[in-house]
Design an enzyme around this catalytic site. Structure first.
Site, PDB file in Angstrom:
ATOM      1  CG  ASP A 132      -1.803   1.113   1.363  1.00  0.00           C
ATOM      2  OD1 ASP A 132      -2.467   1.386   0.352  1.00  0.00           O
ATOM      3  OD2 ASP A 132      -1.882   1.743   2.423  1.00  0.00           O
ATOM      4  CG  ASP A 137      -1.864   2.133   6.742  1.00  0.00           C
ATOM      5  OD1 ASP A 137      -2.716   1.595   6.002  1.00  0.00           O
ATOM      6  OD2 ASP A 137      -1.697   3.361   6.791  1.00  0.00           O
TER       7      ASP A 137
HETATM    8  P1  ADP Z   1      -3.351   4.543  -0.207  1.00  0.00           P
HETATM    9  O1  ADP Z   1      -3.749   3.447  -1.133  1.00  0.00           O
HETATM   10  O2  ADP Z   1      -2.238   5.359  -0.785  1.00  0.00           O
HETATM   11  O3  ADP Z   1      -3.037   4.091   1.178  1.00  0.00           O
HETATM   12  P2  ADP Z   1      -6.077   5.276   0.360  1.00  0.00           P
HETATM   13  O4  ADP Z   1      -6.674   4.134  -0.365  1.00  0.00           O
HETATM   14  O5  ADP Z   1      -6.112   5.261   1.846  1.00  0.00           O
HETATM   15  O6  ADP Z   1      -4.574   5.543  -0.113  1.00  0.00           O
HETATM   16  O7  ADP Z   1      -6.746   6.607  -0.140  1.00  0.00           O
HETATM   17  C1  ADP Z   1      -6.789   6.887  -1.510  1.00  0.00           C
HETATM   18  C2  ADP Z   1      -7.140   8.303  -1.810  1.00  0.00           C
HETATM   19  O8  ADP Z   1      -8.446   8.593  -1.331  1.00  0.00           O
HETATM   20  C3  ADP Z   1      -6.246   9.310  -1.168  1.00  0.00           C
HETATM   21  O9  ADP Z   1      -5.112   9.573  -1.931  1.00  0.00           O
HETATM   22  C4  ADP Z   1      -7.171  10.514  -1.114  1.00  0.00           C
HETATM   23  O10 ADP Z   1      -7.194  11.114  -2.390  1.00  0.00           O
HETATM   24  C5  ADP Z   1      -8.524   9.916  -0.868  1.00  0.00           C
HETATM   25  N1  ADP Z   1      -8.909   9.889   0.542  1.00  0.00           N
HETATM   26  C6  ADP Z   1      -8.989   8.797   1.340  1.00  0.00           C
HETATM   27  N2  ADP Z   1      -9.395   9.138   2.573  1.00  0.00           N
HETATM   28  C7  ADP Z   1      -9.553  10.483   2.578  1.00  0.00           C
HETATM   29  C8  ADP Z   1      -9.965  11.441   3.568  1.00  0.00           C
HETATM   30  N3  ADP Z   1     -10.245  11.094   4.825  1.00  0.00           N
HETATM   31  N4  ADP Z   1     -10.008  12.716   3.193  1.00  0.00           N
HETATM   32  C9  ADP Z   1      -9.704  13.074   1.957  1.00  0.00           C
HETATM   33  N5  ADP Z   1      -9.338  12.226   1.004  1.00  0.00           N
HETATM   34  C10 ADP Z   1      -9.262  10.945   1.289  1.00  0.00           C
HETATM   35 MG    MG Z   2      -3.438   3.192   3.131  1.00  0.00          MG
END
Ligand code: ADP
Ligand code: MG
Length: 616
Positions: free
Chosen positions: A303, A499
């Site tokens: 991730d 995570d």
């Molecule tokens: P990653 O795969 O990098 O861990 P996530 O899947 O957790 O990222 O989140 C993907 C995208 O969704 C983030 O890059 C952001 O654009 C958006 N996002 C997720 N949660 C939030 C939040 N609480 N507030 C704003 N944007 C969010």
């Molecule tokens: Mg994540």
């Protein structure tokens, strides 16, 4: 030694003495037969229980048969000595297993049973399970912390190695979290209890390590299957040999070497030892099955946020689209909307708002839009914070960001269907991640991939920087699962590292789900198959090294400990090179070998990333 064990030792002693008295013609045959019956009794009992309750044929059946056949065939001395040797061998094995279990417990340590609790003006000694959440426990230099909690006063240096495997003690002061099982090296702390004693991370670790034994690894199941399949073959073989040779001594000797029971012994002890060793390094493996899978993994998916990056993004810049809105207002609305979110991005927005001295209000309504953003009602306005995809879904047009640096995470803030502006985030890549990924390649990982919900430009920049082979971006949590499944469909064994935020389904879908930094978040601890207590990525390498060692040890045990010795024994018996007594003695060899080889795992040194880099 327990009373049971003393009793057992005495019984073996008596049987052995009578056998030698018969051998020197001091007592007549009936004495010997009674002694043999007394020696056999517990074996027969175990054999019958195994057979009826578990439909399993263990060594006991083979020893009982060998002894009985020897008696019927009038090989009294051979049969009796064989029995005594086997009894001694089993006794030693049991003692050793007792010791192995005890040393595992000692490795992990324990928490105190009672703790000093401050009640009013006095300090009372209270049993740990009776301490209520919110009560304050006094911990002094040299004490183990008895509860998971927050430091309310005092300061000190805490050795966290029992939980996290970190060797450097950590300074703890007011407001810091401390975990049950860690040790206060210096200073004194007043700790406010946050969880009942049964729910601490430490209690959970102990529970998991204890149950890990029950989670049989595939090799173990295979060994059990082979054992049950071998038994009829063995009996047909013995019957044939008997019909041809009519040699009772030979059959008795062969029985010793045809018992497939060590097959069952060859793996569990390795698994216990490896799981305990890993736990000491701050790596929690939830069962032998995951050790074996981890040893076989050839693709690792990471991730991004919180895994490849440290997961503490900063608001780098804000750009306004709406002339009537100030930066402060945008930040205030966004922070209120993000207030209830646990995403690292939300934390960044809140930090920025607080450092700007803004008053962050409580949202009236709040919804997480998994992997895209959040929606909330703030000061009567319907506020949306999210990425371009989310904006598109709600029918809003994401303003063009032409001319902007495209490699930062961008989130738009909209209120009542008007896009007010955008926030740009910088997230720091974890130190050592590039080196870790390079080492994983050398440890046999064929492909590394990144799966992220972030947009392509950011994903590709970070992917290139850390050195993963492939980047999948713009994924929703369920898309991460799809990517994992696709890789599995191509015949790969996939580990997913995350995570626990927006990637729990992918952690579950992967052959092995690895969560990082779980000492902080219970959810990630529950979602993962392998949990790294700290967020040092180098631990992935250590986990893989322990898993590979364990898997190799099992193979050694099966091949050398069981296979080679047994085959050689059967050949030697058929060639009349050895008789039943020698057979019983030689038979001790593999038992000891398997034991020593397995217990070795408890104490192996696992090279850390720093060691490896030093070596070059
Ligand atoms: P990653 O795969 O990098 O861990 P996530 O899947 O957790 O990222 O989140 C993907 C995208 O969704 C983030 O890059 C952001 O654009 C958006 N996002 C997720 N949660 C939030 C939040 N609480 N507030 C704003 N944007 C969010
Ligand atoms: Mg994540």
């Amino acid at each position: 030694m327990t009373r049971e064990r003393w009793f057992e030792a005495a019984r073996i002693g008596v049987v052995g003495t009578i056998v030698s008295l018969y051998y020197f013609r001091v007592v007549p045959l009936p004495f010997l037969l009674v002694a043999v019956a007394a020696g056999l009794y517990p074996l027969v009992k175990t054999a019958v229980v195994d057979l009826y309750r578990e439909h399993r044929i263990g060594t006991e059946v083979f020893v009982t048969l060998a002894t009985t056949i020897a008696m019927i065939g009038r090989e009294y001395v051979a049969g009796a000595i064989l029995l005594v040797i086997i009894l001694i061998a089993e006794f030693i094995a049991e003692l050793n297993t007792d010791r192995a279990r005890a040393s595992i417990k000692a490795l992990i340590g324990s928490v105190p049973q009672v703790a000093l609790v401050r009640r009013g003006q006095t300090e009372e000694s209270i049993r740990v399970e009776d301490i209520g959440v919110g009560e304050v426990v006094v911990v002094r230099t040299g004490d183990r912390v008895p509860v998971d909690g927050i430091v309310r006063s005092g300061e000190g240096s805490v050795d966290q190695s029992p939980i996290t495997g970190e060797s450097m003690p950590q300074e703890k002061a007011v407001g810091d979290t401390v975990l049950a099982g860690t040790i206060v090296d210096s200073g004194a702390l007043d700790v406010e209890t946050q969880k009942p004693a049964a729910d601490t991370i430490f209690a959970r670790i102990i529970q998991l390590v204890e149950h890990a034994e029950e989670q049989k690894a595939p090799v173990q199941k295979l060994a059990d299957r082979v054992a049950s399949w071998l038994i009829p073959v063995v009996f047909v073989f013995l019957l044939t040999v008997f019909l041809i040779t009519r040699d009772v001594r030979l059959i008795v000797t062969l029985l010793i070497f045809t018992s497939p029971a060590e097959l069952g012994l060859a793996t569990p002890l390795v698994m216990i030892a490896a799981i305990a060793r890993a736990a000491r390094a701050g790596i929690l493996v939830k069962g032998g099955v995951f050790l074996e899978l981890l040893a076989k993994v050839d693709v690792i998916a990471f991730d991004k946020t919180g895994t490849l990056t440290i997961g503490q993004p900063e608001v780098a810049r804000i750009r306004l689209f709406d002339p009537g809105t100030t930066e402060e207002e945008l930040l205030r609305l966004a922070a209120a909307a993000e207030r209830r979110s646990s995403h690292p991005i939300a934390a960044a927005v809140l930090r920025r708002a607080r450092s700007a001295g803004l008053n962050v209000s409580e949202p009236a309504e709040f919804a997480v839009l998994q992997g895209r953003g959040v929606r909330a009602k703030v000061e009567g306005k319907s506020v949306l914070v999210g990425n371009a995809a989310l904006l598109g879904e709600t029918g809003l047009q994401a303003p063009s960001l032409e001319g902007e640096t495209s490699d930062q995470t961008v989130l738009f803030v909209a209120a009542d269907s008007r896009v007010l502006g955008a926030m740009f985030f910088a997230d720091i890549i974890r130190p050592q991640i590039r080196a870790t990924i390079a080492r994983l390649k050398r440890a046999g990982i064929k492909r590394t991939v990144m799966v992220t919900g972030d947009h392509k430009a950011v994903a590709e920049r970070i992917g290139a920087e850390v050195g993963v082979d492939q980047v999948y971006s713009d994924l929703m949590p369920e898309d991460k699962v799809r990517v994992v499944r696709e890789l599995q469909a191509q015949g790969h064994r996939v580990a997913m590292v995350g995570d626990g935020v927006n990637d729990a389904p992918a952690l579950a879908a992967a052959d092995v789900g690895i969560a990082m930094g779980v000492a902080g978040t219970q959810a990630a601890l529950e979602a993962a198959d392998v949990a790294l207590m700290t967020d040092e990525v180098g631990k992935i390498l250590e986990a893989r090294a322990i898993a590979s060692r364990a898997y190799r040890t099992i193979q050694e045990n099966l091949i050398f400990g069981v296979g080679v010795v047994h085959v050689a024994g059967i050949v030697a018996a058929l060639l009349k090179l050895i008789g039943p007594i020698q057979a019983a003695l030689i038979h001790l060899g593999p038992d000891i070998l398997v034991f020593v080889n397995s217990i070795k795992l408890l104490h192996i040194r696992i090279p850390t990333l720093a060691d490896e880099i030093e070596k070059g």
